[in-house]
Design a protein around this motif. Structure first.
Motif, PDB file in Angstrom:
ATOM      1  N   GLU A  34       0.871  -1.184   0.000  1.00  0.00           N
ATOM      2  CA  GLU A  34       0.000   0.000   0.000  1.00  0.00           C
ATOM      3  C   GLU A  34       0.904   1.229   0.000  1.00  0.00           C
ATOM      4  O   GLU A  34       1.903   1.272   0.740  1.00  0.00           O
ATOM      5  N   THR A  35       0.561   2.203  -0.822  1.00  0.00           N
ATOM      6  CA  THR A  35       1.407   3.371  -1.009  1.00  0.00           C
ATOM      7  C   THR A  35       0.564   4.644  -0.987  1.00  0.00           C
ATOM      8  O   THR A  35      -0.664   4.590  -0.945  1.00  0.00           O
ATOM      9  N   MET A  36       1.244   5.778  -1.063  1.00  0.00           N
ATOM     10  CA  MET A  36       0.544   7.058  -1.098  1.00  0.00           C
ATOM     11  C   MET A  36       0.018   7.402  -2.489  1.00  0.00           C
ATOM     12  O   MET A  36      -0.664   8.406  -2.656  1.00  0.00           O
ATOM     13  N   GLY A  37       0.337   6.596  -3.470  1.00  0.00           N
ATOM     14  CA  GLY A  37      -0.113   6.850  -4.835  1.00  0.00           C
ATOM     15  C   GLY A  37       0.403   5.759  -5.752  1.00  0.00           C
ATOM     16  O   GLY A  37       0.955   4.754  -5.296  1.00  0.00           O
ATOM     17  N   ARG A  42       7.603   8.514  -7.125  1.00  0.00           N
ATOM     18  CA  ARG A  42       7.176   9.683  -6.350  1.00  0.00           C
ATOM     19  C   ARG A  42       6.549   9.316  -5.015  1.00  0.00           C
ATOM     20  O   ARG A  42       6.769   9.996  -3.996  1.00  0.00           O
ATOM     21  N   ASP A  43       5.773   8.258  -4.986  1.00  0.00           N
ATOM     22  CA  ASP A  43       4.886   7.997  -3.857  1.00  0.00           C
ATOM     23  C   ASP A  43       5.501   7.058  -2.823  1.00  0.00           C
ATOM     24  O   ASP A  43       6.176   6.089  -3.157  1.00  0.00           O
ATOM     25  N   ARG A  44       5.225   7.342  -1.584  1.00  0.00           N
ATOM     26  CA  ARG A  44       5.831   6.651  -0.449  1.00  0.00           C
ATOM     27  C   ARG A  44       5.222   5.269  -0.220  1.00  0.00           C
ATOM     28  O   ARG A  44       4.011   5.094  -0.277  1.00  0.00           O
ATOM     29  N   LEU A 100       9.042  -1.649  -4.172  1.00  0.00           N
ATOM     30  CA  LEU A 100       9.925  -2.265  -3.184  1.00  0.00           C
ATOM     31  C   LEU A 100      11.392  -1.991  -3.505  1.00  0.00           C
ATOM     32  O   LEU A 100      12.211  -1.783  -2.611  1.00  0.00           O
ATOM     33  N   ARG A 101      11.720  -1.961  -4.787  1.00  0.00           N
ATOM     34  CA  ARG A 101      13.083  -1.600  -5.185  1.00  0.00           C
ATOM     35  C   ARG A 101      13.373  -0.137  -4.846  1.00  0.00           C
ATOM     36  O   ARG A 101      14.439   0.211  -4.309  1.00  0.00           O
ATOM     37  N   ALA A 102      12.417   0.739  -5.169  1.00  0.00           N
ATOM     38  CA  ALA A 102      12.622   2.174  -4.947  1.00  0.00           C
ATOM     39  C   ALA A 102      12.702   2.512  -3.461  1.00  0.00           C
ATOM     40  O   ALA A 102      13.538   3.313  -3.042  1.00  0.00           O
ATOM     41  N   TRP A 151      -3.020   5.760   3.440  1.00  0.00           N
ATOM     42  CA  TRP A 151      -2.156   4.717   3.982  1.00  0.00           C
ATOM     43  C   TRP A 151      -0.947   5.294   4.708  1.00  0.00           C
ATOM     44  O   TRP A 151      -0.219   4.566   5.380  1.00  0.00           O
ATOM     45  N   GLY A 152      -0.732   6.586   4.605  1.00  0.00           N
ATOM     46  CA  GLY A 152       0.376   7.219   5.302  1.00  0.00           C
ATOM     47  C   GLY A 152       0.039   7.657   6.714  1.00  0.00           C
ATOM     48  O   GLY A 152       0.891   8.207   7.411  1.00  0.00           O
ATOM     49  N   ALA A 153      -1.186   7.390   7.167  1.00  0.00           N
ATOM     50  CA  ALA A 153      -1.593   7.783   8.513  1.00  0.00           C
ATOM     51  C   ALA A 153      -0.764   7.040   9.558  1.00  0.00           C
ATOM     52  O   ALA A 153      -0.366   5.884   9.356  1.00  0.00           O
TER      53      ALA A 153
END
Length: 217
Positions: A34-37, A42-44, A100-102, A151-153
């Motif tokens: 799960e990511t921020m985008g 770009r996304d976390r 996962l690589r990034a 998901w960044g909460a």
């Protein structure tokens, strides 16, 4: 730190920062993120879900150092992802292996992807999403209500964790059905070749070669 949630014949374990060292997920582990985008450049990365297909989901929350976490300091998780003797089972592996690589600097291999498998053998339909496949091949309805939640909460809700777990709890059973179809249609070898390429496809995406696609005309 870990917490456990029990729901609908499943067990969901939330681990902050890393997977515990004593967790054994067997030779084939289902994985989702799960990511921020949806842009891995770009996304976390916020959450990594894993399951041995036994009704238990382990959810590892990745918290950046700027928010009081450890960021990519998750040696147990990274060691599992990099193990060459453990097959990593995804749905839409192209995105997951890239993020996962990034985020963690690890290449996931070997991999299998239920979306690629479905597209190779279910050519009579355009419905290759996880929800559609679970319903049509397993008779299981999964909810996508929390798909676009934050998901960044710092604190994830039980509803978010239940949604995240559902993305890995059924992948083993789904792969069994799709592998049988691949064998029936004589396309398993082709699928395996596609799976071997997926880490490279993810690396190309991170370099910006998703558009323009170097395989396009």
């Amino acid at each position: 730190m870990a917490s456990t949630l029990f729901a609908a014949n499943t067990t969901i374990k939330l681990h902050r920062h890393d997977l515990p060292p004593d967790v054994d997920l067997g030779p084939v582990v289902a994985i989702d993120t799960e990511t921020m985008g949806l842009d891995p450049r770009r996304d976390r990365l916020c959450l990594v879900q894993l399951s041995a297909g036994d009704g238990t989901a382990h959810c590892v929350q990745i918290i950046p150092e700027s928010l009081g976490g450890r960021g990519a300091d998750c040696p147990n998780l990274k060691a599992l992802l990099a193990r060459p003797d453990v097959v990593k089972l995804f749905h839409f592996a192209r995105f997951d292996v890239a993020i996962l690589r990034a985020a963690l600097g690890v290449e996931c291999a070997p991999v299998r992807c239920t979306k690629v498998a479905a597209k190779l053998v279910r050519t009579f339909t355009e419905r290759h999403g996880l929800k559609d496949l679970c319903r049509e091949l397993l008779g299981v309805d999964i909810s996508k209500q929390q798909q676009s939640s934050d998901w960044g909460a710092a604190e994830l809700t039980p509803e978010q964790l239940a949604y995240a777990a559902s993305d890995v709890l059924h992948l083993h059973a789904l792969w069994d059905r799709l592998e049988a179809l691949l064998r029936r249609e004589g396309r398993l070898e082709l699928a395996e070749a596609c799976f071997r390429f997926l880490p490279t496809r993810g690396a190309l995406d991170l370099m910006g070669y998703d558009e323009p696609d170097i395989f396009a005309h």
